[in-house]
Design a protein around this motif. Structure first.
Motif, PDB file in Angstrom:
ATOM      1  N   PHE A  74      -5.964 -71.896  -3.981  1.00 52.99           N
ATOM      2  CA  PHE A  74      -5.361 -72.025  -2.574  1.00 52.99           C
ATOM      3  C   PHE A  74      -4.282 -71.004  -2.191  1.00 52.99           C
ATOM      4  O   PHE A  74      -4.531 -70.325  -1.258  1.00 52.99           O
ATOM      5  CB  PHE A  74      -4.671 -73.414  -2.492  1.00 52.99           C
ATOM      6  CG  PHE A  74      -5.701 -74.705  -2.603  1.00 52.99           C
ATOM      7  CD1 PHE A  74      -6.630 -74.557  -1.537  1.00 52.99           C
ATOM      8  CD2 PHE A  74      -5.474 -75.610  -3.255  1.00 52.99           C
ATOM      9  CE1 PHE A  74      -7.508 -75.718  -1.512  1.00 52.99           C
ATOM     10  CE2 PHE A  74      -6.429 -76.795  -3.299  1.00 52.99           C
ATOM     11  CZ  PHE A  74      -7.346 -76.760  -2.214  1.00 52.99           C
ATOM     12  N   PRO A  75      -3.403 -70.690  -2.982  1.00 52.60           N
ATOM     13  CA  PRO A  75      -2.662 -69.387  -2.640  1.00 52.60           C
ATOM     14  C   PRO A  75      -3.381 -68.184  -2.797  1.00 52.60           C
ATOM     15  O   PRO A  75      -3.111 -67.662  -1.704  1.00 52.60           O
ATOM     16  CB  PRO A  75      -1.326 -69.595  -3.771  1.00 52.60           C
ATOM     17  CG  PRO A  75      -1.603 -70.509  -4.662  1.00 52.60           C
ATOM     18  CD  PRO A  75      -2.925 -71.238  -4.190  1.00 52.60           C
ATOM     19  N   TRP A  76      -4.266 -68.193  -3.582  1.00 51.84           N
ATOM     20  CA  TRP A  76      -5.358 -66.851  -3.775  1.00 51.84           C
ATOM     21  C   TRP A  76      -5.847 -66.719  -2.149  1.00 51.84           C
ATOM     22  O   TRP A  76      -6.130 -65.766  -1.478  1.00 51.84           O
ATOM     23  CB  TRP A  76      -6.053 -66.795  -4.703  1.00 51.84           C
ATOM     24  CG  TRP A  76      -6.840 -65.555  -4.951  1.00 51.84           C
ATOM     25  CD1 TRP A  76      -6.477 -64.361  -5.175  1.00 51.84           C
ATOM     26  CD2 TRP A  76      -8.298 -65.759  -4.728  1.00 51.84           C
ATOM     27  NE1 TRP A  76      -7.641 -63.418  -5.174  1.00 51.84           N
ATOM     28  CE2 TRP A  76      -8.521 -64.330  -4.840  1.00 51.84           C
ATOM     29  CE3 TRP A  76      -9.226 -66.590  -4.521  1.00 51.84           C
ATOM     30  CZ2 TRP A  76      -9.917 -64.036  -4.902  1.00 51.84           C
ATOM     31  CZ3 TRP A  76     -10.467 -66.191  -4.589  1.00 51.84           C
ATOM     32  CH2 TRP A  76     -10.823 -64.895  -4.610  1.00 51.84           C
ATOM     33  N   CYS A  77      -6.413 -67.992  -1.847  1.00 56.05           N
ATOM     34  CA  CYS A  77      -7.196 -67.561  -0.452  1.00 56.05           C
ATOM     35  C   CYS A  77      -6.234 -67.611   0.802  1.00 56.05           C
ATOM     36  O   CYS A  77      -6.819 -66.951   1.652  1.00 56.05           O
ATOM     37  CB  CYS A  77      -7.888 -69.293  -0.337  1.00 56.05           C
ATOM     38  SG  CYS A  77      -9.121 -69.428  -1.510  1.00 56.05           S
ATOM     39  N   VAL A  78      -5.057 -67.874   0.624  1.00 53.66           N
ATOM     40  CA  VAL A  78      -4.189 -67.860   1.807  1.00 53.66           C
ATOM     41  C   VAL A  78      -3.589 -66.516   2.032  1.00 53.66           C
ATOM     42  O   VAL A  78      -3.869 -66.071   3.170  1.00 53.66           O
ATOM     43  CB  VAL A  78      -2.962 -68.890   1.616  1.00 53.66           C
ATOM     44  CG1 VAL A  78      -1.918 -68.526   2.849  1.00 53.66           C
ATOM     45  CG2 VAL A  78      -3.428 -70.313   1.985  1.00 53.66           C
TER      46      VAL A  78
END
Length: 114
Positions: A74-78
């Motif tokens: 999730f943080p990587w995608c954001v």
């Protein structure tokens, strides 16, 4: 520091208020279905002290492992546009290891419920 205690006080008051309100307006009509024993969607087979199959725990642990690993995405995608190439390839490697683990569990029969 004051804002923390204020927030904590508001949380305690709201939790108590919701508990009290639900106690008074909640429905109290237990029927045979509601008060019966519940065992993973099945009617209980025998006495309640009987241990579960180890497969139940293995599938639960596998779910937790893969669920937690997926949460790293999730943080990587954001922040995908702001990640350096090293960060991109690190996550690709992580995803590859995750896929290998899933394939290994699938081939070993760890995802089959018997």
């Amino acid at each position: 520091m004051f804002s923390f205690f204020l927030f904590f006080f508001i949380v305690i008051v709201l939790a108590g208020l919701f508990s009290i309100i639900s106690f008074f307006i909640g429905e109290r009509s237990p029927d045979r279905e509601k008060v019966s024993a519940y065992e993973c969607g099945f009617v209980p087979f025998s006495f309640l002290g009987r241990p579960f199959s180890i497969r139940f725990f293995l599938i639960g642990i596998l779910f937790l492992i893969f669920d937690l690993e997926i949460s790293f995405f999730f943080p990587w995608c954001v922040l995908y546009n702001m990640v350096a190439p090293f960060g991109f390839w690190t996550m690709v490697g992580f995803f590859f290891v995750l896929i290998l683990g899933l394939i290994y569990e699938w081939l070993k029969g760890g995802l089959e419920w018997e």
